[in-house]
Motif scaffolding. Structure first.
Motif, mmCIF file in Angstrom:
data_model
loop_
_atom_site.group_PDB
_atom_site.id
_atom_site.type_symbol
_atom_site.label_atom_id
_atom_site.label_comp_id
_atom_site.label_asym_id
_atom_site.label_seq_id
_atom_site.Cartn_x
_atom_site.Cartn_y
_atom_site.Cartn_z
ATOM 1 N N PRO A 303 107.658 77.265 -7.051
ATOM 2 C CA PRO A 303 106.585 77.104 -6.066
ATOM 3 C C PRO A 303 107.101 77.268 -4.641
ATOM 4 O O PRO A 303 108.204 76.827 -4.296
ATOM 5 N N PHE A 304 106.288 77.925 -3.809
ATOM 6 C CA PHE A 304 106.551 78.020 -2.375
ATOM 7 C C PHE A 304 105.192 78.080 -1.690
ATOM 8 O O PHE A 304 104.190 77.670 -2.282
ATOM 9 N N PHE A 305 105.127 78.568 -0.478
ATOM 10 C CA PHE A 305 103.840 78.617 0.198
ATOM 11 C C PHE A 305 102.848 79.453 -0.618
ATOM 12 O O PHE A 305 103.231 80.479 -1.188
ATOM 13 N N PRO A 306 101.580 79.040 -0.676
ATOM 14 C CA PRO A 306 100.595 79.761 -1.494
ATOM 15 C C PRO A 306 100.556 81.253 -1.169
ATOM 16 O O PRO A 306 100.467 81.648 -0.008
ATOM 17 N N GLY A 307 100.658 82.069 -2.204
ATOM 18 C CA GLY A 307 100.582 83.513 -2.045
ATOM 19 C C GLY A 307 101.876 84.191 -1.668
ATOM 20 O O GLY A 307 101.940 85.432 -1.625
ATOM 21 N N TRP A 309 104.786 84.680 -3.201
ATOM 22 C CA TRP A 309 105.394 85.564 -4.196
ATOM 23 C C TRP A 309 104.489 86.732 -4.583
ATOM 24 O O TRP A 309 104.940 87.656 -5.258
ATOM 25 N N ASP A 310 103.233 86.728 -4.132
ATOM 26 C CA ASP A 310 102.336 87.832 -4.475
ATOM 27 C C ASP A 310 102.829 89.155 -3.917
ATOM 28 O O ASP A 310 102.619 90.212 -4.524
ATOM 29 N N SER A 311 103.451 89.099 -2.746
ATOM 30 C CA SER A 311 103.897 90.344 -2.113
ATOM 31 C C SER A 311 105.300 90.234 -1.525
ATOM 32 O O SER A 311 105.695 91.057 -0.702
ATOM 33 N N ASN A 312 106.063 89.214 -1.947
ATOM 34 C CA ASN A 312 107.415 89.020 -1.426
ATOM 35 C C ASN A 312 108.400 88.698 -2.534
ATOM 36 O O ASN A 312 108.035 88.109 -3.555
ATOM 37 N N GLY A 313 109.619 89.084 -2.310
ATOM 38 C CA GLY A 313 110.741 88.622 -3.098
ATOM 39 C C GLY A 313 111.773 88.048 -2.146
ATOM 40 O O GLY A 313 111.495 87.815 -0.964
ATOM 41 N N TRP A 314 112.965 87.796 -2.658
ATOM 42 C CA TRP A 314 114.045 87.281 -1.811
ATOM 43 C C TRP A 314 115.297 88.095 -2.096
ATOM 44 O O TRP A 314 115.678 88.277 -3.248
ATOM 45 N N GLY A 315 115.917 88.600 -1.038
ATOM 46 C CA GLY A 315 117.176 89.321 -1.168
ATOM 47 C C GLY A 315 118.332 88.384 -0.900
ATOM 48 O O GLY A 315 118.411 87.292 -1.445
ATOM 49 N N PHE A 316 119.264 88.798 -0.040
ATOM 50 C CA PHE A 316 120.319 87.922 0.457
ATOM 51 C C PHE A 316 120.003 87.656 1.922
ATOM 52 O O PHE A 316 120.105 88.543 2.763
ATOM 53 N N GLY A 317 119.572 86.437 2.244
ATOM 54 C CA GLY A 317 119.354 86.053 3.631
ATOM 55 C C GLY A 317 117.966 86.264 4.167
ATOM 56 O O GLY A 317 117.689 85.880 5.302
ATOM 57 N N GLY A 318 117.081 86.881 3.398
ATOM 58 C CA GLY A 318 115.736 87.115 3.900
ATOM 59 C C GLY A 318 114.777 87.527 2.804
ATOM 60 O O GLY A 318 115.187 87.857 1.682
ATOM 61 N N ALA A 319 113.501 87.509 3.142
ATOM 62 C CA ALA A 319 112.458 87.936 2.215
ATOM 63 C C ALA A 319 112.364 89.453 2.211
ATOM 64 O O ALA A 319 112.638 90.114 3.217
#
Length: 384
Positions: A303-307, A309-319
């Motif tokens: 879980p994170f802020f609503p929505g 993960w709908d259009s984001n992933g996580w790399g190294f150090g940033g979305a």
């Protein structure tokens, strides 16, 4: 862009801001409002801001320097440098007592820290909802906008007294992995973290105003930091002189910087690791930083802020933006926010860098509206 960004300043929602948009060789900067409201000090292009979690991208780059030199390896255990995290115990259940644990199935790796999947971090629940939250708070290691007020060794001792919430590599939990990464980089290099960053990143990039505190000679350029009270008015969060960033911290984890300093770092990423005659990282290392590392199953369980993960992933150090669901949501875009209202974004496809630097403590996802508007304004102007 200027007329729209001026609205929150004129309404008193923020004291001031610096907005920067760079595309290829063109750089546009807007400076507005006050650096300090009470003193009436105007904002400057070279005002120094607390950039909070924008530090994560810098730490990730520093870690990748060590990976490229084979001093660290992404999937090797970090136990030799961080013995406090060896032989971890893991909670049997999130809502269970902190003593009810099972052994970790494997050691923690550098990749786990970079992807924030090492097993500890922000629990997306009301404060005190679970015993582990209270245990982190009592140990002094709960994520907070305030600087850590004890040494790195003391931090690791306190963190090592707690079980993990999830098995290493299993789920994404925000923030804490980067505090641990700060210690790992320092111990692996045998240098103070600030010295290593200065030697390998700041000096080659000409980032003369970036560090873990502001020297006395530069305090007149440090923005006063504010928070929004329940009545919507700004009140003091952290002063420039005598404030938290006016002296060297016992454990530096979050940087201060300026728009032009961070632009140099962002352009280095955009240029595949190169800055002028200096190569900070290889192109493959930068590409790895800017690639989504989180599986769909892990997103579903994190879980994170609503929505988000709908259009984001996580790399190294940033979305990393994974699909276009908004004007500024360009797939492959990389960047992150800071808890005092700062934002950076690098878009390799559009050859674009956007920076927005504010000085107001964020209280939740709604506070990102100004940065979201700034990104939209930057993208709608691309073809002008």
């Amino acid at each position: 862009m200027a007329s729209m960004l001026r609205i929150p300043v004129e309404r008193g929602e923020v004291a001031g801001l610096v907005a920067l948009v760079a595309r290829r060789d063109a750089v546009h900067v807007e400076v507005m409002g006050a650096q300090d409201v009470a003193a009436g000090t105007p904002m400057r292009r070279d005002t120094i801001f607390r950039i909070a979690s924008m530090t994560k991208a810098v730490l990730a780059a520093a870690a990748m320097v060590l990976v490229e030199e084979t001093r660290l390896r992404l999937d090797d255990p970090i136990d030799p440098w961080l013995p406090e995290l060896a032989d971890r115990k893991v909670l049997r259940a999130l809502d269970g007592p902190v003593e009810d644990t099972v052994p970790a199935r494997r050691p923690i790796s550098l990749r786990d820290l970079l992807t924030m999947r090492f097993g500890l971090g922000v629990i997306m629940a009301p404060p005190g909802a679970y015993p582990i939250q209270q245990a982190m708070l009592q140990a002094g290691v709960a994520p907070s906008p305030d600087p850590i007020r004890f040494t790195a060794d003391d931090y690791m001792r306190r963190l090592g007294s707690l079980p993990l919430v999830h098995q290493p590599g299993e789920r994404w939990l925000y923030h804490t992995g980067y505090d641990v990464l700060s210690v790992l980089i320092a111990r692996a290099t045998g240098m103070a973290l600030g010295d290593f960053l200065a030697e390998r990143i700041f000096a080659p990039l000409g980032m003369a105003d970036t560090g873990f505190h502001v020297p006395e000679a530069k305090l007149d350029r440090l923005a006063t930091c504010y928070r929004t009270d329940d009545d919507g008015r700004l009140s003091l969060q952290d002063a420039a002189r005598g404030g938290e960033w006016s002296r060297p911290p016992p454990f530096g984890t979050e940087l201060v910087s300026t728009a032009d300093d961070y632009l140099a770092f962002a352009r280095m990423l955009l240029d595949g690791g190169r800055h002028g005659r200096h190569r900070i990282l290889s192109r493959p290392a930068v590409a790895l930083m800017m690639t989504d590392q989180i599986s769909q199953a892990q997103k579903d369980a994190s879980p994170f802020f609503p929505g988000f993960w709908d259009s984001n992933g996580w790399g190294f150090g940033g979305a990393v933006t994974t699909r276009r669901d908004d004007v500024a949501a360009s797939p492959g875009r990389y960047g992150w926010h800071g808890g005092f209202g700062t934002t950076f974004m690098v878009d390799p496809k559009e050859e674009l860098v956007v920076l927005l630097l504010l000085q107001r403590l964020m209280r939740g996802p709604d506070d990102a509206r100004i940065s979201s508007d700034a990104l939209t304004l930057a993208y709608q102007a691309i073809d002008d």
